[in-house]
Design a protein around this motif. Structure first.
Motif, short mmCIF file in Angstrom:
data_model
loop_
_atom_site.label_atom_id
_atom_site.label_comp_id
_atom_site.label_asym_id
_atom_site.label_seq_id
_atom_site.Cartn_x
_atom_site.Cartn_y
_atom_site.Cartn_z
N ILE A 59 20.11 12.80 -0.04
CA ILE A 59 19.20 12.16 -0.99
C ILE A 59 17.85 11.79 -0.38
CG2 ILE A 59 18.87 10.12 -2.45
CD1 ILE A 59 21.91 10.34 -3.08
N PRO A 60 17.78 11.14 0.80
CA PRO A 60 16.45 10.80 1.35
C PRO A 60 15.56 12.02 1.58
CG PRO A 60 18.16 9.55 2.47
CD PRO A 60 18.86 10.58 1.63
N GLU A 61 16.13 13.08 2.12
CA GLU A 61 15.34 14.29 2.35
C GLU A 61 14.86 14.88 1.04
OE1 GLU A 61 15.68 18.57 4.73
OE2 GLU A 61 17.39 17.20 4.65
N ILE A 62 15.74 14.91 0.05
CA ILE A 62 15.38 15.47 -1.25
C ILE A 62 14.26 14.68 -1.89
CG2 ILE A 62 16.24 15.68 -3.62
CD1 ILE A 62 18.90 16.64 -2.39
N VAL A 63 14.34 13.35 -1.85
CA VAL A 63 13.32 12.50 -2.47
C VAL A 63 11.98 12.69 -1.76
CG1 VAL A 63 12.63 10.12 -2.92
CG2 VAL A 63 14.97 10.85 -3.38
N TRP A 64 11.99 12.89 -0.44
CA TRP A 64 10.74 13.16 0.27
C TRP A 64 10.08 14.42 -0.26
CZ3 TRP A 64 8.74 17.04 3.43
CH2 TRP A 64 7.59 16.69 4.16
N TYR A 65 10.86 15.45 -0.48
CA TYR A 65 10.30 16.70 -1.00
C TYR A 65 9.78 16.55 -2.42
CZ TYR A 65 11.98 19.50 2.96
OH TYR A 65 12.17 20.04 4.21
N SER A 84 16.49 -2.53 -0.50
CA SER A 84 15.21 -2.09 -1.07
C SER A 84 14.22 -3.23 -1.17
CB SER A 84 15.44 -1.49 -2.46
OG SER A 84 14.21 -1.19 -3.07
N GLY A 85 12.97 -2.95 -0.81
CA GLY A 85 11.90 -3.92 -0.93
C GLY A 85 11.20 -3.85 -2.27
N TRP A 120 12.77 6.35 -3.06
CA TRP A 120 11.37 6.79 -3.00
C TRP A 120 10.48 5.69 -2.42
CZ3 TRP A 120 6.89 4.83 -5.07
CH2 TRP A 120 5.76 5.65 -4.98
N HIS A 121 10.65 4.47 -2.91
CA HIS A 121 9.84 3.35 -2.45
C HIS A 121 10.10 3.08 -0.97
CE1 HIS A 121 8.30 -0.84 -2.34
NE2 HIS A 121 7.55 -0.47 -3.36
N GLY A 122 11.35 3.23 -0.55
CA GLY A 122 11.68 3.04 0.86
C GLY A 122 11.02 4.05 1.76
N ILE A 123 10.76 5.26 1.24
CA ILE A 123 10.12 6.32 2.03
C ILE A 123 8.60 6.19 2.01
CG2 ILE A 123 9.74 8.81 2.21
CD1 ILE A 123 12.57 9.17 1.01
N GLU A 167 7.48 1.41 1.68
CA GLU A 167 7.97 0.53 2.75
C GLU A 167 8.04 1.25 4.10
OE1 GLU A 167 11.75 -1.36 1.54
OE2 GLU A 167 11.36 -0.42 -0.39
N GLN A 168 8.25 2.55 4.06
CA GLN A 168 8.52 3.34 5.26
C GLN A 168 9.75 2.82 5.99
OE1 GLN A 168 4.74 3.34 7.36
NE2 GLN A 168 3.92 4.92 6.03
N ARG A 169 10.65 2.25 5.19
CA ARG A 169 11.94 1.75 5.70
C ARG A 169 12.91 2.90 5.91
NH1 ARG A 169 16.23 0.86 2.39
NH2 ARG A 169 14.83 0.95 0.58
#
Length: 651
Positions: free
Chosen positions: A336-342, A591-592, A629-632, A635-637
């Protein structure tokens, strides 16, 4: 298929600006791992990453072209494919004496622009987002294909305009062009309701998208001037008595021609294959041009959430070699994190996850795949399109009685049969239908969002679109709306992003101007109907009737009248069990986004879903996707582990 990035400056293109653009191109490497190139003059910088599909040894970009008297007049960057490029080149050579230095489709675009001007975009059959810079007039021309298959983001600030295939590359140039990176609260609310960010918005207030079917003209120091060149219409009229077979042949011939042109490539072309009629039709027609066609499908381990067996039966029936990827819950969550980045912006459609996996598998075998996106919007394939027929009795009620029915539905307990019918029948089409995504009611949205604005509704998006279709039949109006919302906001975004994440080009033969020209004339009773066919004498009320008739003899019988399923995901079950519940709870806690969402309300939703008292799966997935998405991006968390692809050109 490629990734482009450009910067039109107001204060010149110094070495620092060129270096910054070149550095930002790393965000697009997955879109074009085969070649990298840049070009600039005193006003414009162009960067390009190429995925070589046609004319592999030439057609390098940024591409320079011009007429004999000024052979370097234009600079072009182009993402996509022009399927009628051979015909366009031949016409330009015959009528204007145009000369070409390559065998590719890129020169066809820039030559067409030189001789035909902006009218060129109406003459191109394909998917495209391109930029043409005229070194004589100092004007930049940007254009996007009629349906929005290929993306193009634009941001204008005090120091210039940046444009590119992905938003993340523009974020890296935010300080260069002089824009802030604040989020757009209205876009956040639209996303939460719709499950995607509607065009032209993005979640960043200062970055927008050039809409589908539009072009823009830019000059240094000036804002873009946008013009719409394509507006889909549905001039449906009843089939004349005895004309049905000829109209079905029109559909078949248009689709056959489109698939034939979509097969043009100097690399191997495969096809995605689910258990439905659309992808099966594309694969069956593609087999006529490549008897060694490879088809690809995906599914899950949970019973009832896989079309693997049906797709395998279809592949065997048409004679294709078939490849299957089965996705586990652990793989799903880890990706999921990689997919959301794309994705650039969140899209809360869980079907994009299996699409990412099947694209990853397909890229091991081919460089291009065909797929069936667009058939439902063009031919009337969604089951929700039956709704106007079931609600017809309400159309004859006075407004006061319809509203009374709505108030009555409010007093009926949830889950009671007939409650939804009364509620939806009390509303007009414009009020009740805003596409396939209907996640949150106003009450649920008010509980979930910290800063709920009742004046921001889906009608911000849909009202201008509905205004264009007054007087059409209700199903045509729904199709028209979906072309501007669900198709380009969800379907085509996930198709582009998930395949390009794996350096795989996806082509969609249904979304062709000639196919649309035929589909748009199909009348209502040839879309949603209770008619029986010789192959399904007991068929229930069906969708895409005319298309199904047109595909008799092409699509295997076991698929011809099968209900639509796609790549279903067992999300409802996974969020209740060990597969995803703990992961979801962790996202909410870490999540922030406390200033955006009421986390206590979201946690209650998750608990209610786990306990089985309510099905909140779609709402939860919408919020969880945003939190990732917000974390990536804010926040860059969360730091996704992006592995840049290194694939051979020879596939």
């Amino acid at each position: 298929m490629c990734g482009l990035l450009g910067l039109l400056t107001t204060d010149g293109t110094g070495d620092d600006a060129v270096t910054r653009v070149d550095g930002a191109m790393h965000c697009l490497r997955h879109r074009g791992p085969d070649e990298h190139g840049t070009w600039h003059d005193e006003d414009l910088i162009l960067g390009f990453n190429r995925l070589s599909i046609i004319d592999l040894e030439h057609s390098h970009q940024p591409l320079r072209w011009g007429p004999p008297e000024n052979p370097g007049r234009y600079a072009l960057t182009f993402n996509g494919e022009i399927y009628n490029y051979l015909e366009v080149r031949a016409e330009l050579a015959r009528d204007h004496g145009a000369e070409f230095n390559t065998e590719g489709d890129s020169e066809a675009i820039v030559a067409a622009y030189h001789y035909w001007g902006a009218e060129a975009v109406r003459r191109l059959r394909g998917m495209f987002a391109f930029a043409v810079w005229d070194t004589e007039t100092r004007e930049l021309f940007l254009a996007r294909d009629p349906f929005g298959i290929k993306p193009l983001f634009i941001a204008t600030g005090t120091n210039g305009t940046a444009f590119g295939s992905e938003k993340k590359s523009l974020l890296e140039l935010a300080d260069v062009i002089g824009i802030d990176t604040e989020l757009d609260p209205r876009a956040i609310e639209h996303y939460t309701v719709l499950q995607y960010v509607p065009e032209p918005e993005t979640l960043h207030a200062r970055i927008r998208r050039l809409e589908s079917g539009c072009y823009a003209r830019l000059e240094p120091g000036k804002a873009p001037e946008v013009t719409r060149y394509f507006t889909p219409t549905f001039p449906a009229a009843p089939f004349a008595p005895g004309s049905e077979q000829s109209r079905y042949r029109e559909i078949t011939e248009a689709l056959e021609d489109s698939v034939a042109k979509h097969m043009r490539a100097d690399v191997t072309v495969g096809s995605f294959l689910s258990g439905g009629i659309d992808s099966t039709a594309i694969a069956a027609l593609a087999m006529r041009h490549n008897p060694n066609l490879i088809t690809f499908t995906t599914g899950f381990e949970r019973e009832g959430y896989s079309e693997v067996d049906v797709a395998a039966e279809s592949a065997a029936a048409i004679g294709a070699r078939h490849v299957v990827k089965v996705v586990s819950p652990a793989e799903f969550a880890a990706a999921i994190p990689e997919i959301v980045w794309y994705l650039d912006d969140p899209v809360a459609d869980p079907a994009l996850v299996p699409l990412w996996f099947v694209a990853k598998e397909a890229r091991k075998h081919v460089k291009v795949v065909l797929s069936g996106e667009g058939a439902d919007e063009l031919f009337g394939g969604y089951t929700i399109y039956r709704e106007p027929i079931s609600l017809r009795p309400f159309d004859h009620l006075p407004t006061v009685l319809r509203r009374a029915a709505g108030k009555l539905s409010d007093r009926i307990p949830e889950g009671t049969r007939g409650k939804s019918l009364l509620h939806r029948g009390s509303m007009t089409l414009e009020e009740r239908y805003y596409g396939n995504a209907r996640s949150f009611s106003d009450a649920q949205l008010r509980a979930a969002l910290r800063d709920f604005r009742p004046e921001w509704t889906h009608q911000d998006v849909t009202a201008p679109i509905y205004a264009q279709s007054r007087g059409w039949d209700p199903v045509a109006r729904m199709q028209h709306l979906d072309l501007f919302t669900w198709l380009r906001g969800d379907i085509l975004v996930k198709a582009d992003k998930m395949t390009m994440a794996n350096s795989l080009e996806l082509r969609v033969p249904f979304l062709d101007p000639e196919v649309f020209a035929v589909a748009s004339r199909v009348p209502l009773d040839q879309k949603i109907t209770t008619r029986r066919t010789k192959r399904a004498a007991s068929a229930p009320s069906t969708t895409k009737y005319a298309l199904r008739r047109a595909l008799e003899g092409i699509v295997p019988p076991h698929v011809l009248h099968r209900a639509k399923l796609g790549f279903p995901v067992p999300l409802r079950h996974w969020l209740r069990g060990t597969e995803l519940f703990d992961w979801a709870h962790q996202q909410i806690v870490e999540s922030g986004t406390d200033h955006i969402f009421d986390k206590a309300a979201i946690t209650r939703m998750l608990t209610e879903h786990r306990d089985g008292s309510s099905d909140h799966s779609r709402r939860l997935w919408t919020i969880l996707t945003f939190m990732v998405w917000h974390g990536i991006f804010v926040e860059q968390r969360i730091v996704p582990q992006i592995q840049e692809p290194l694939y051979p050109v020879s596939l």
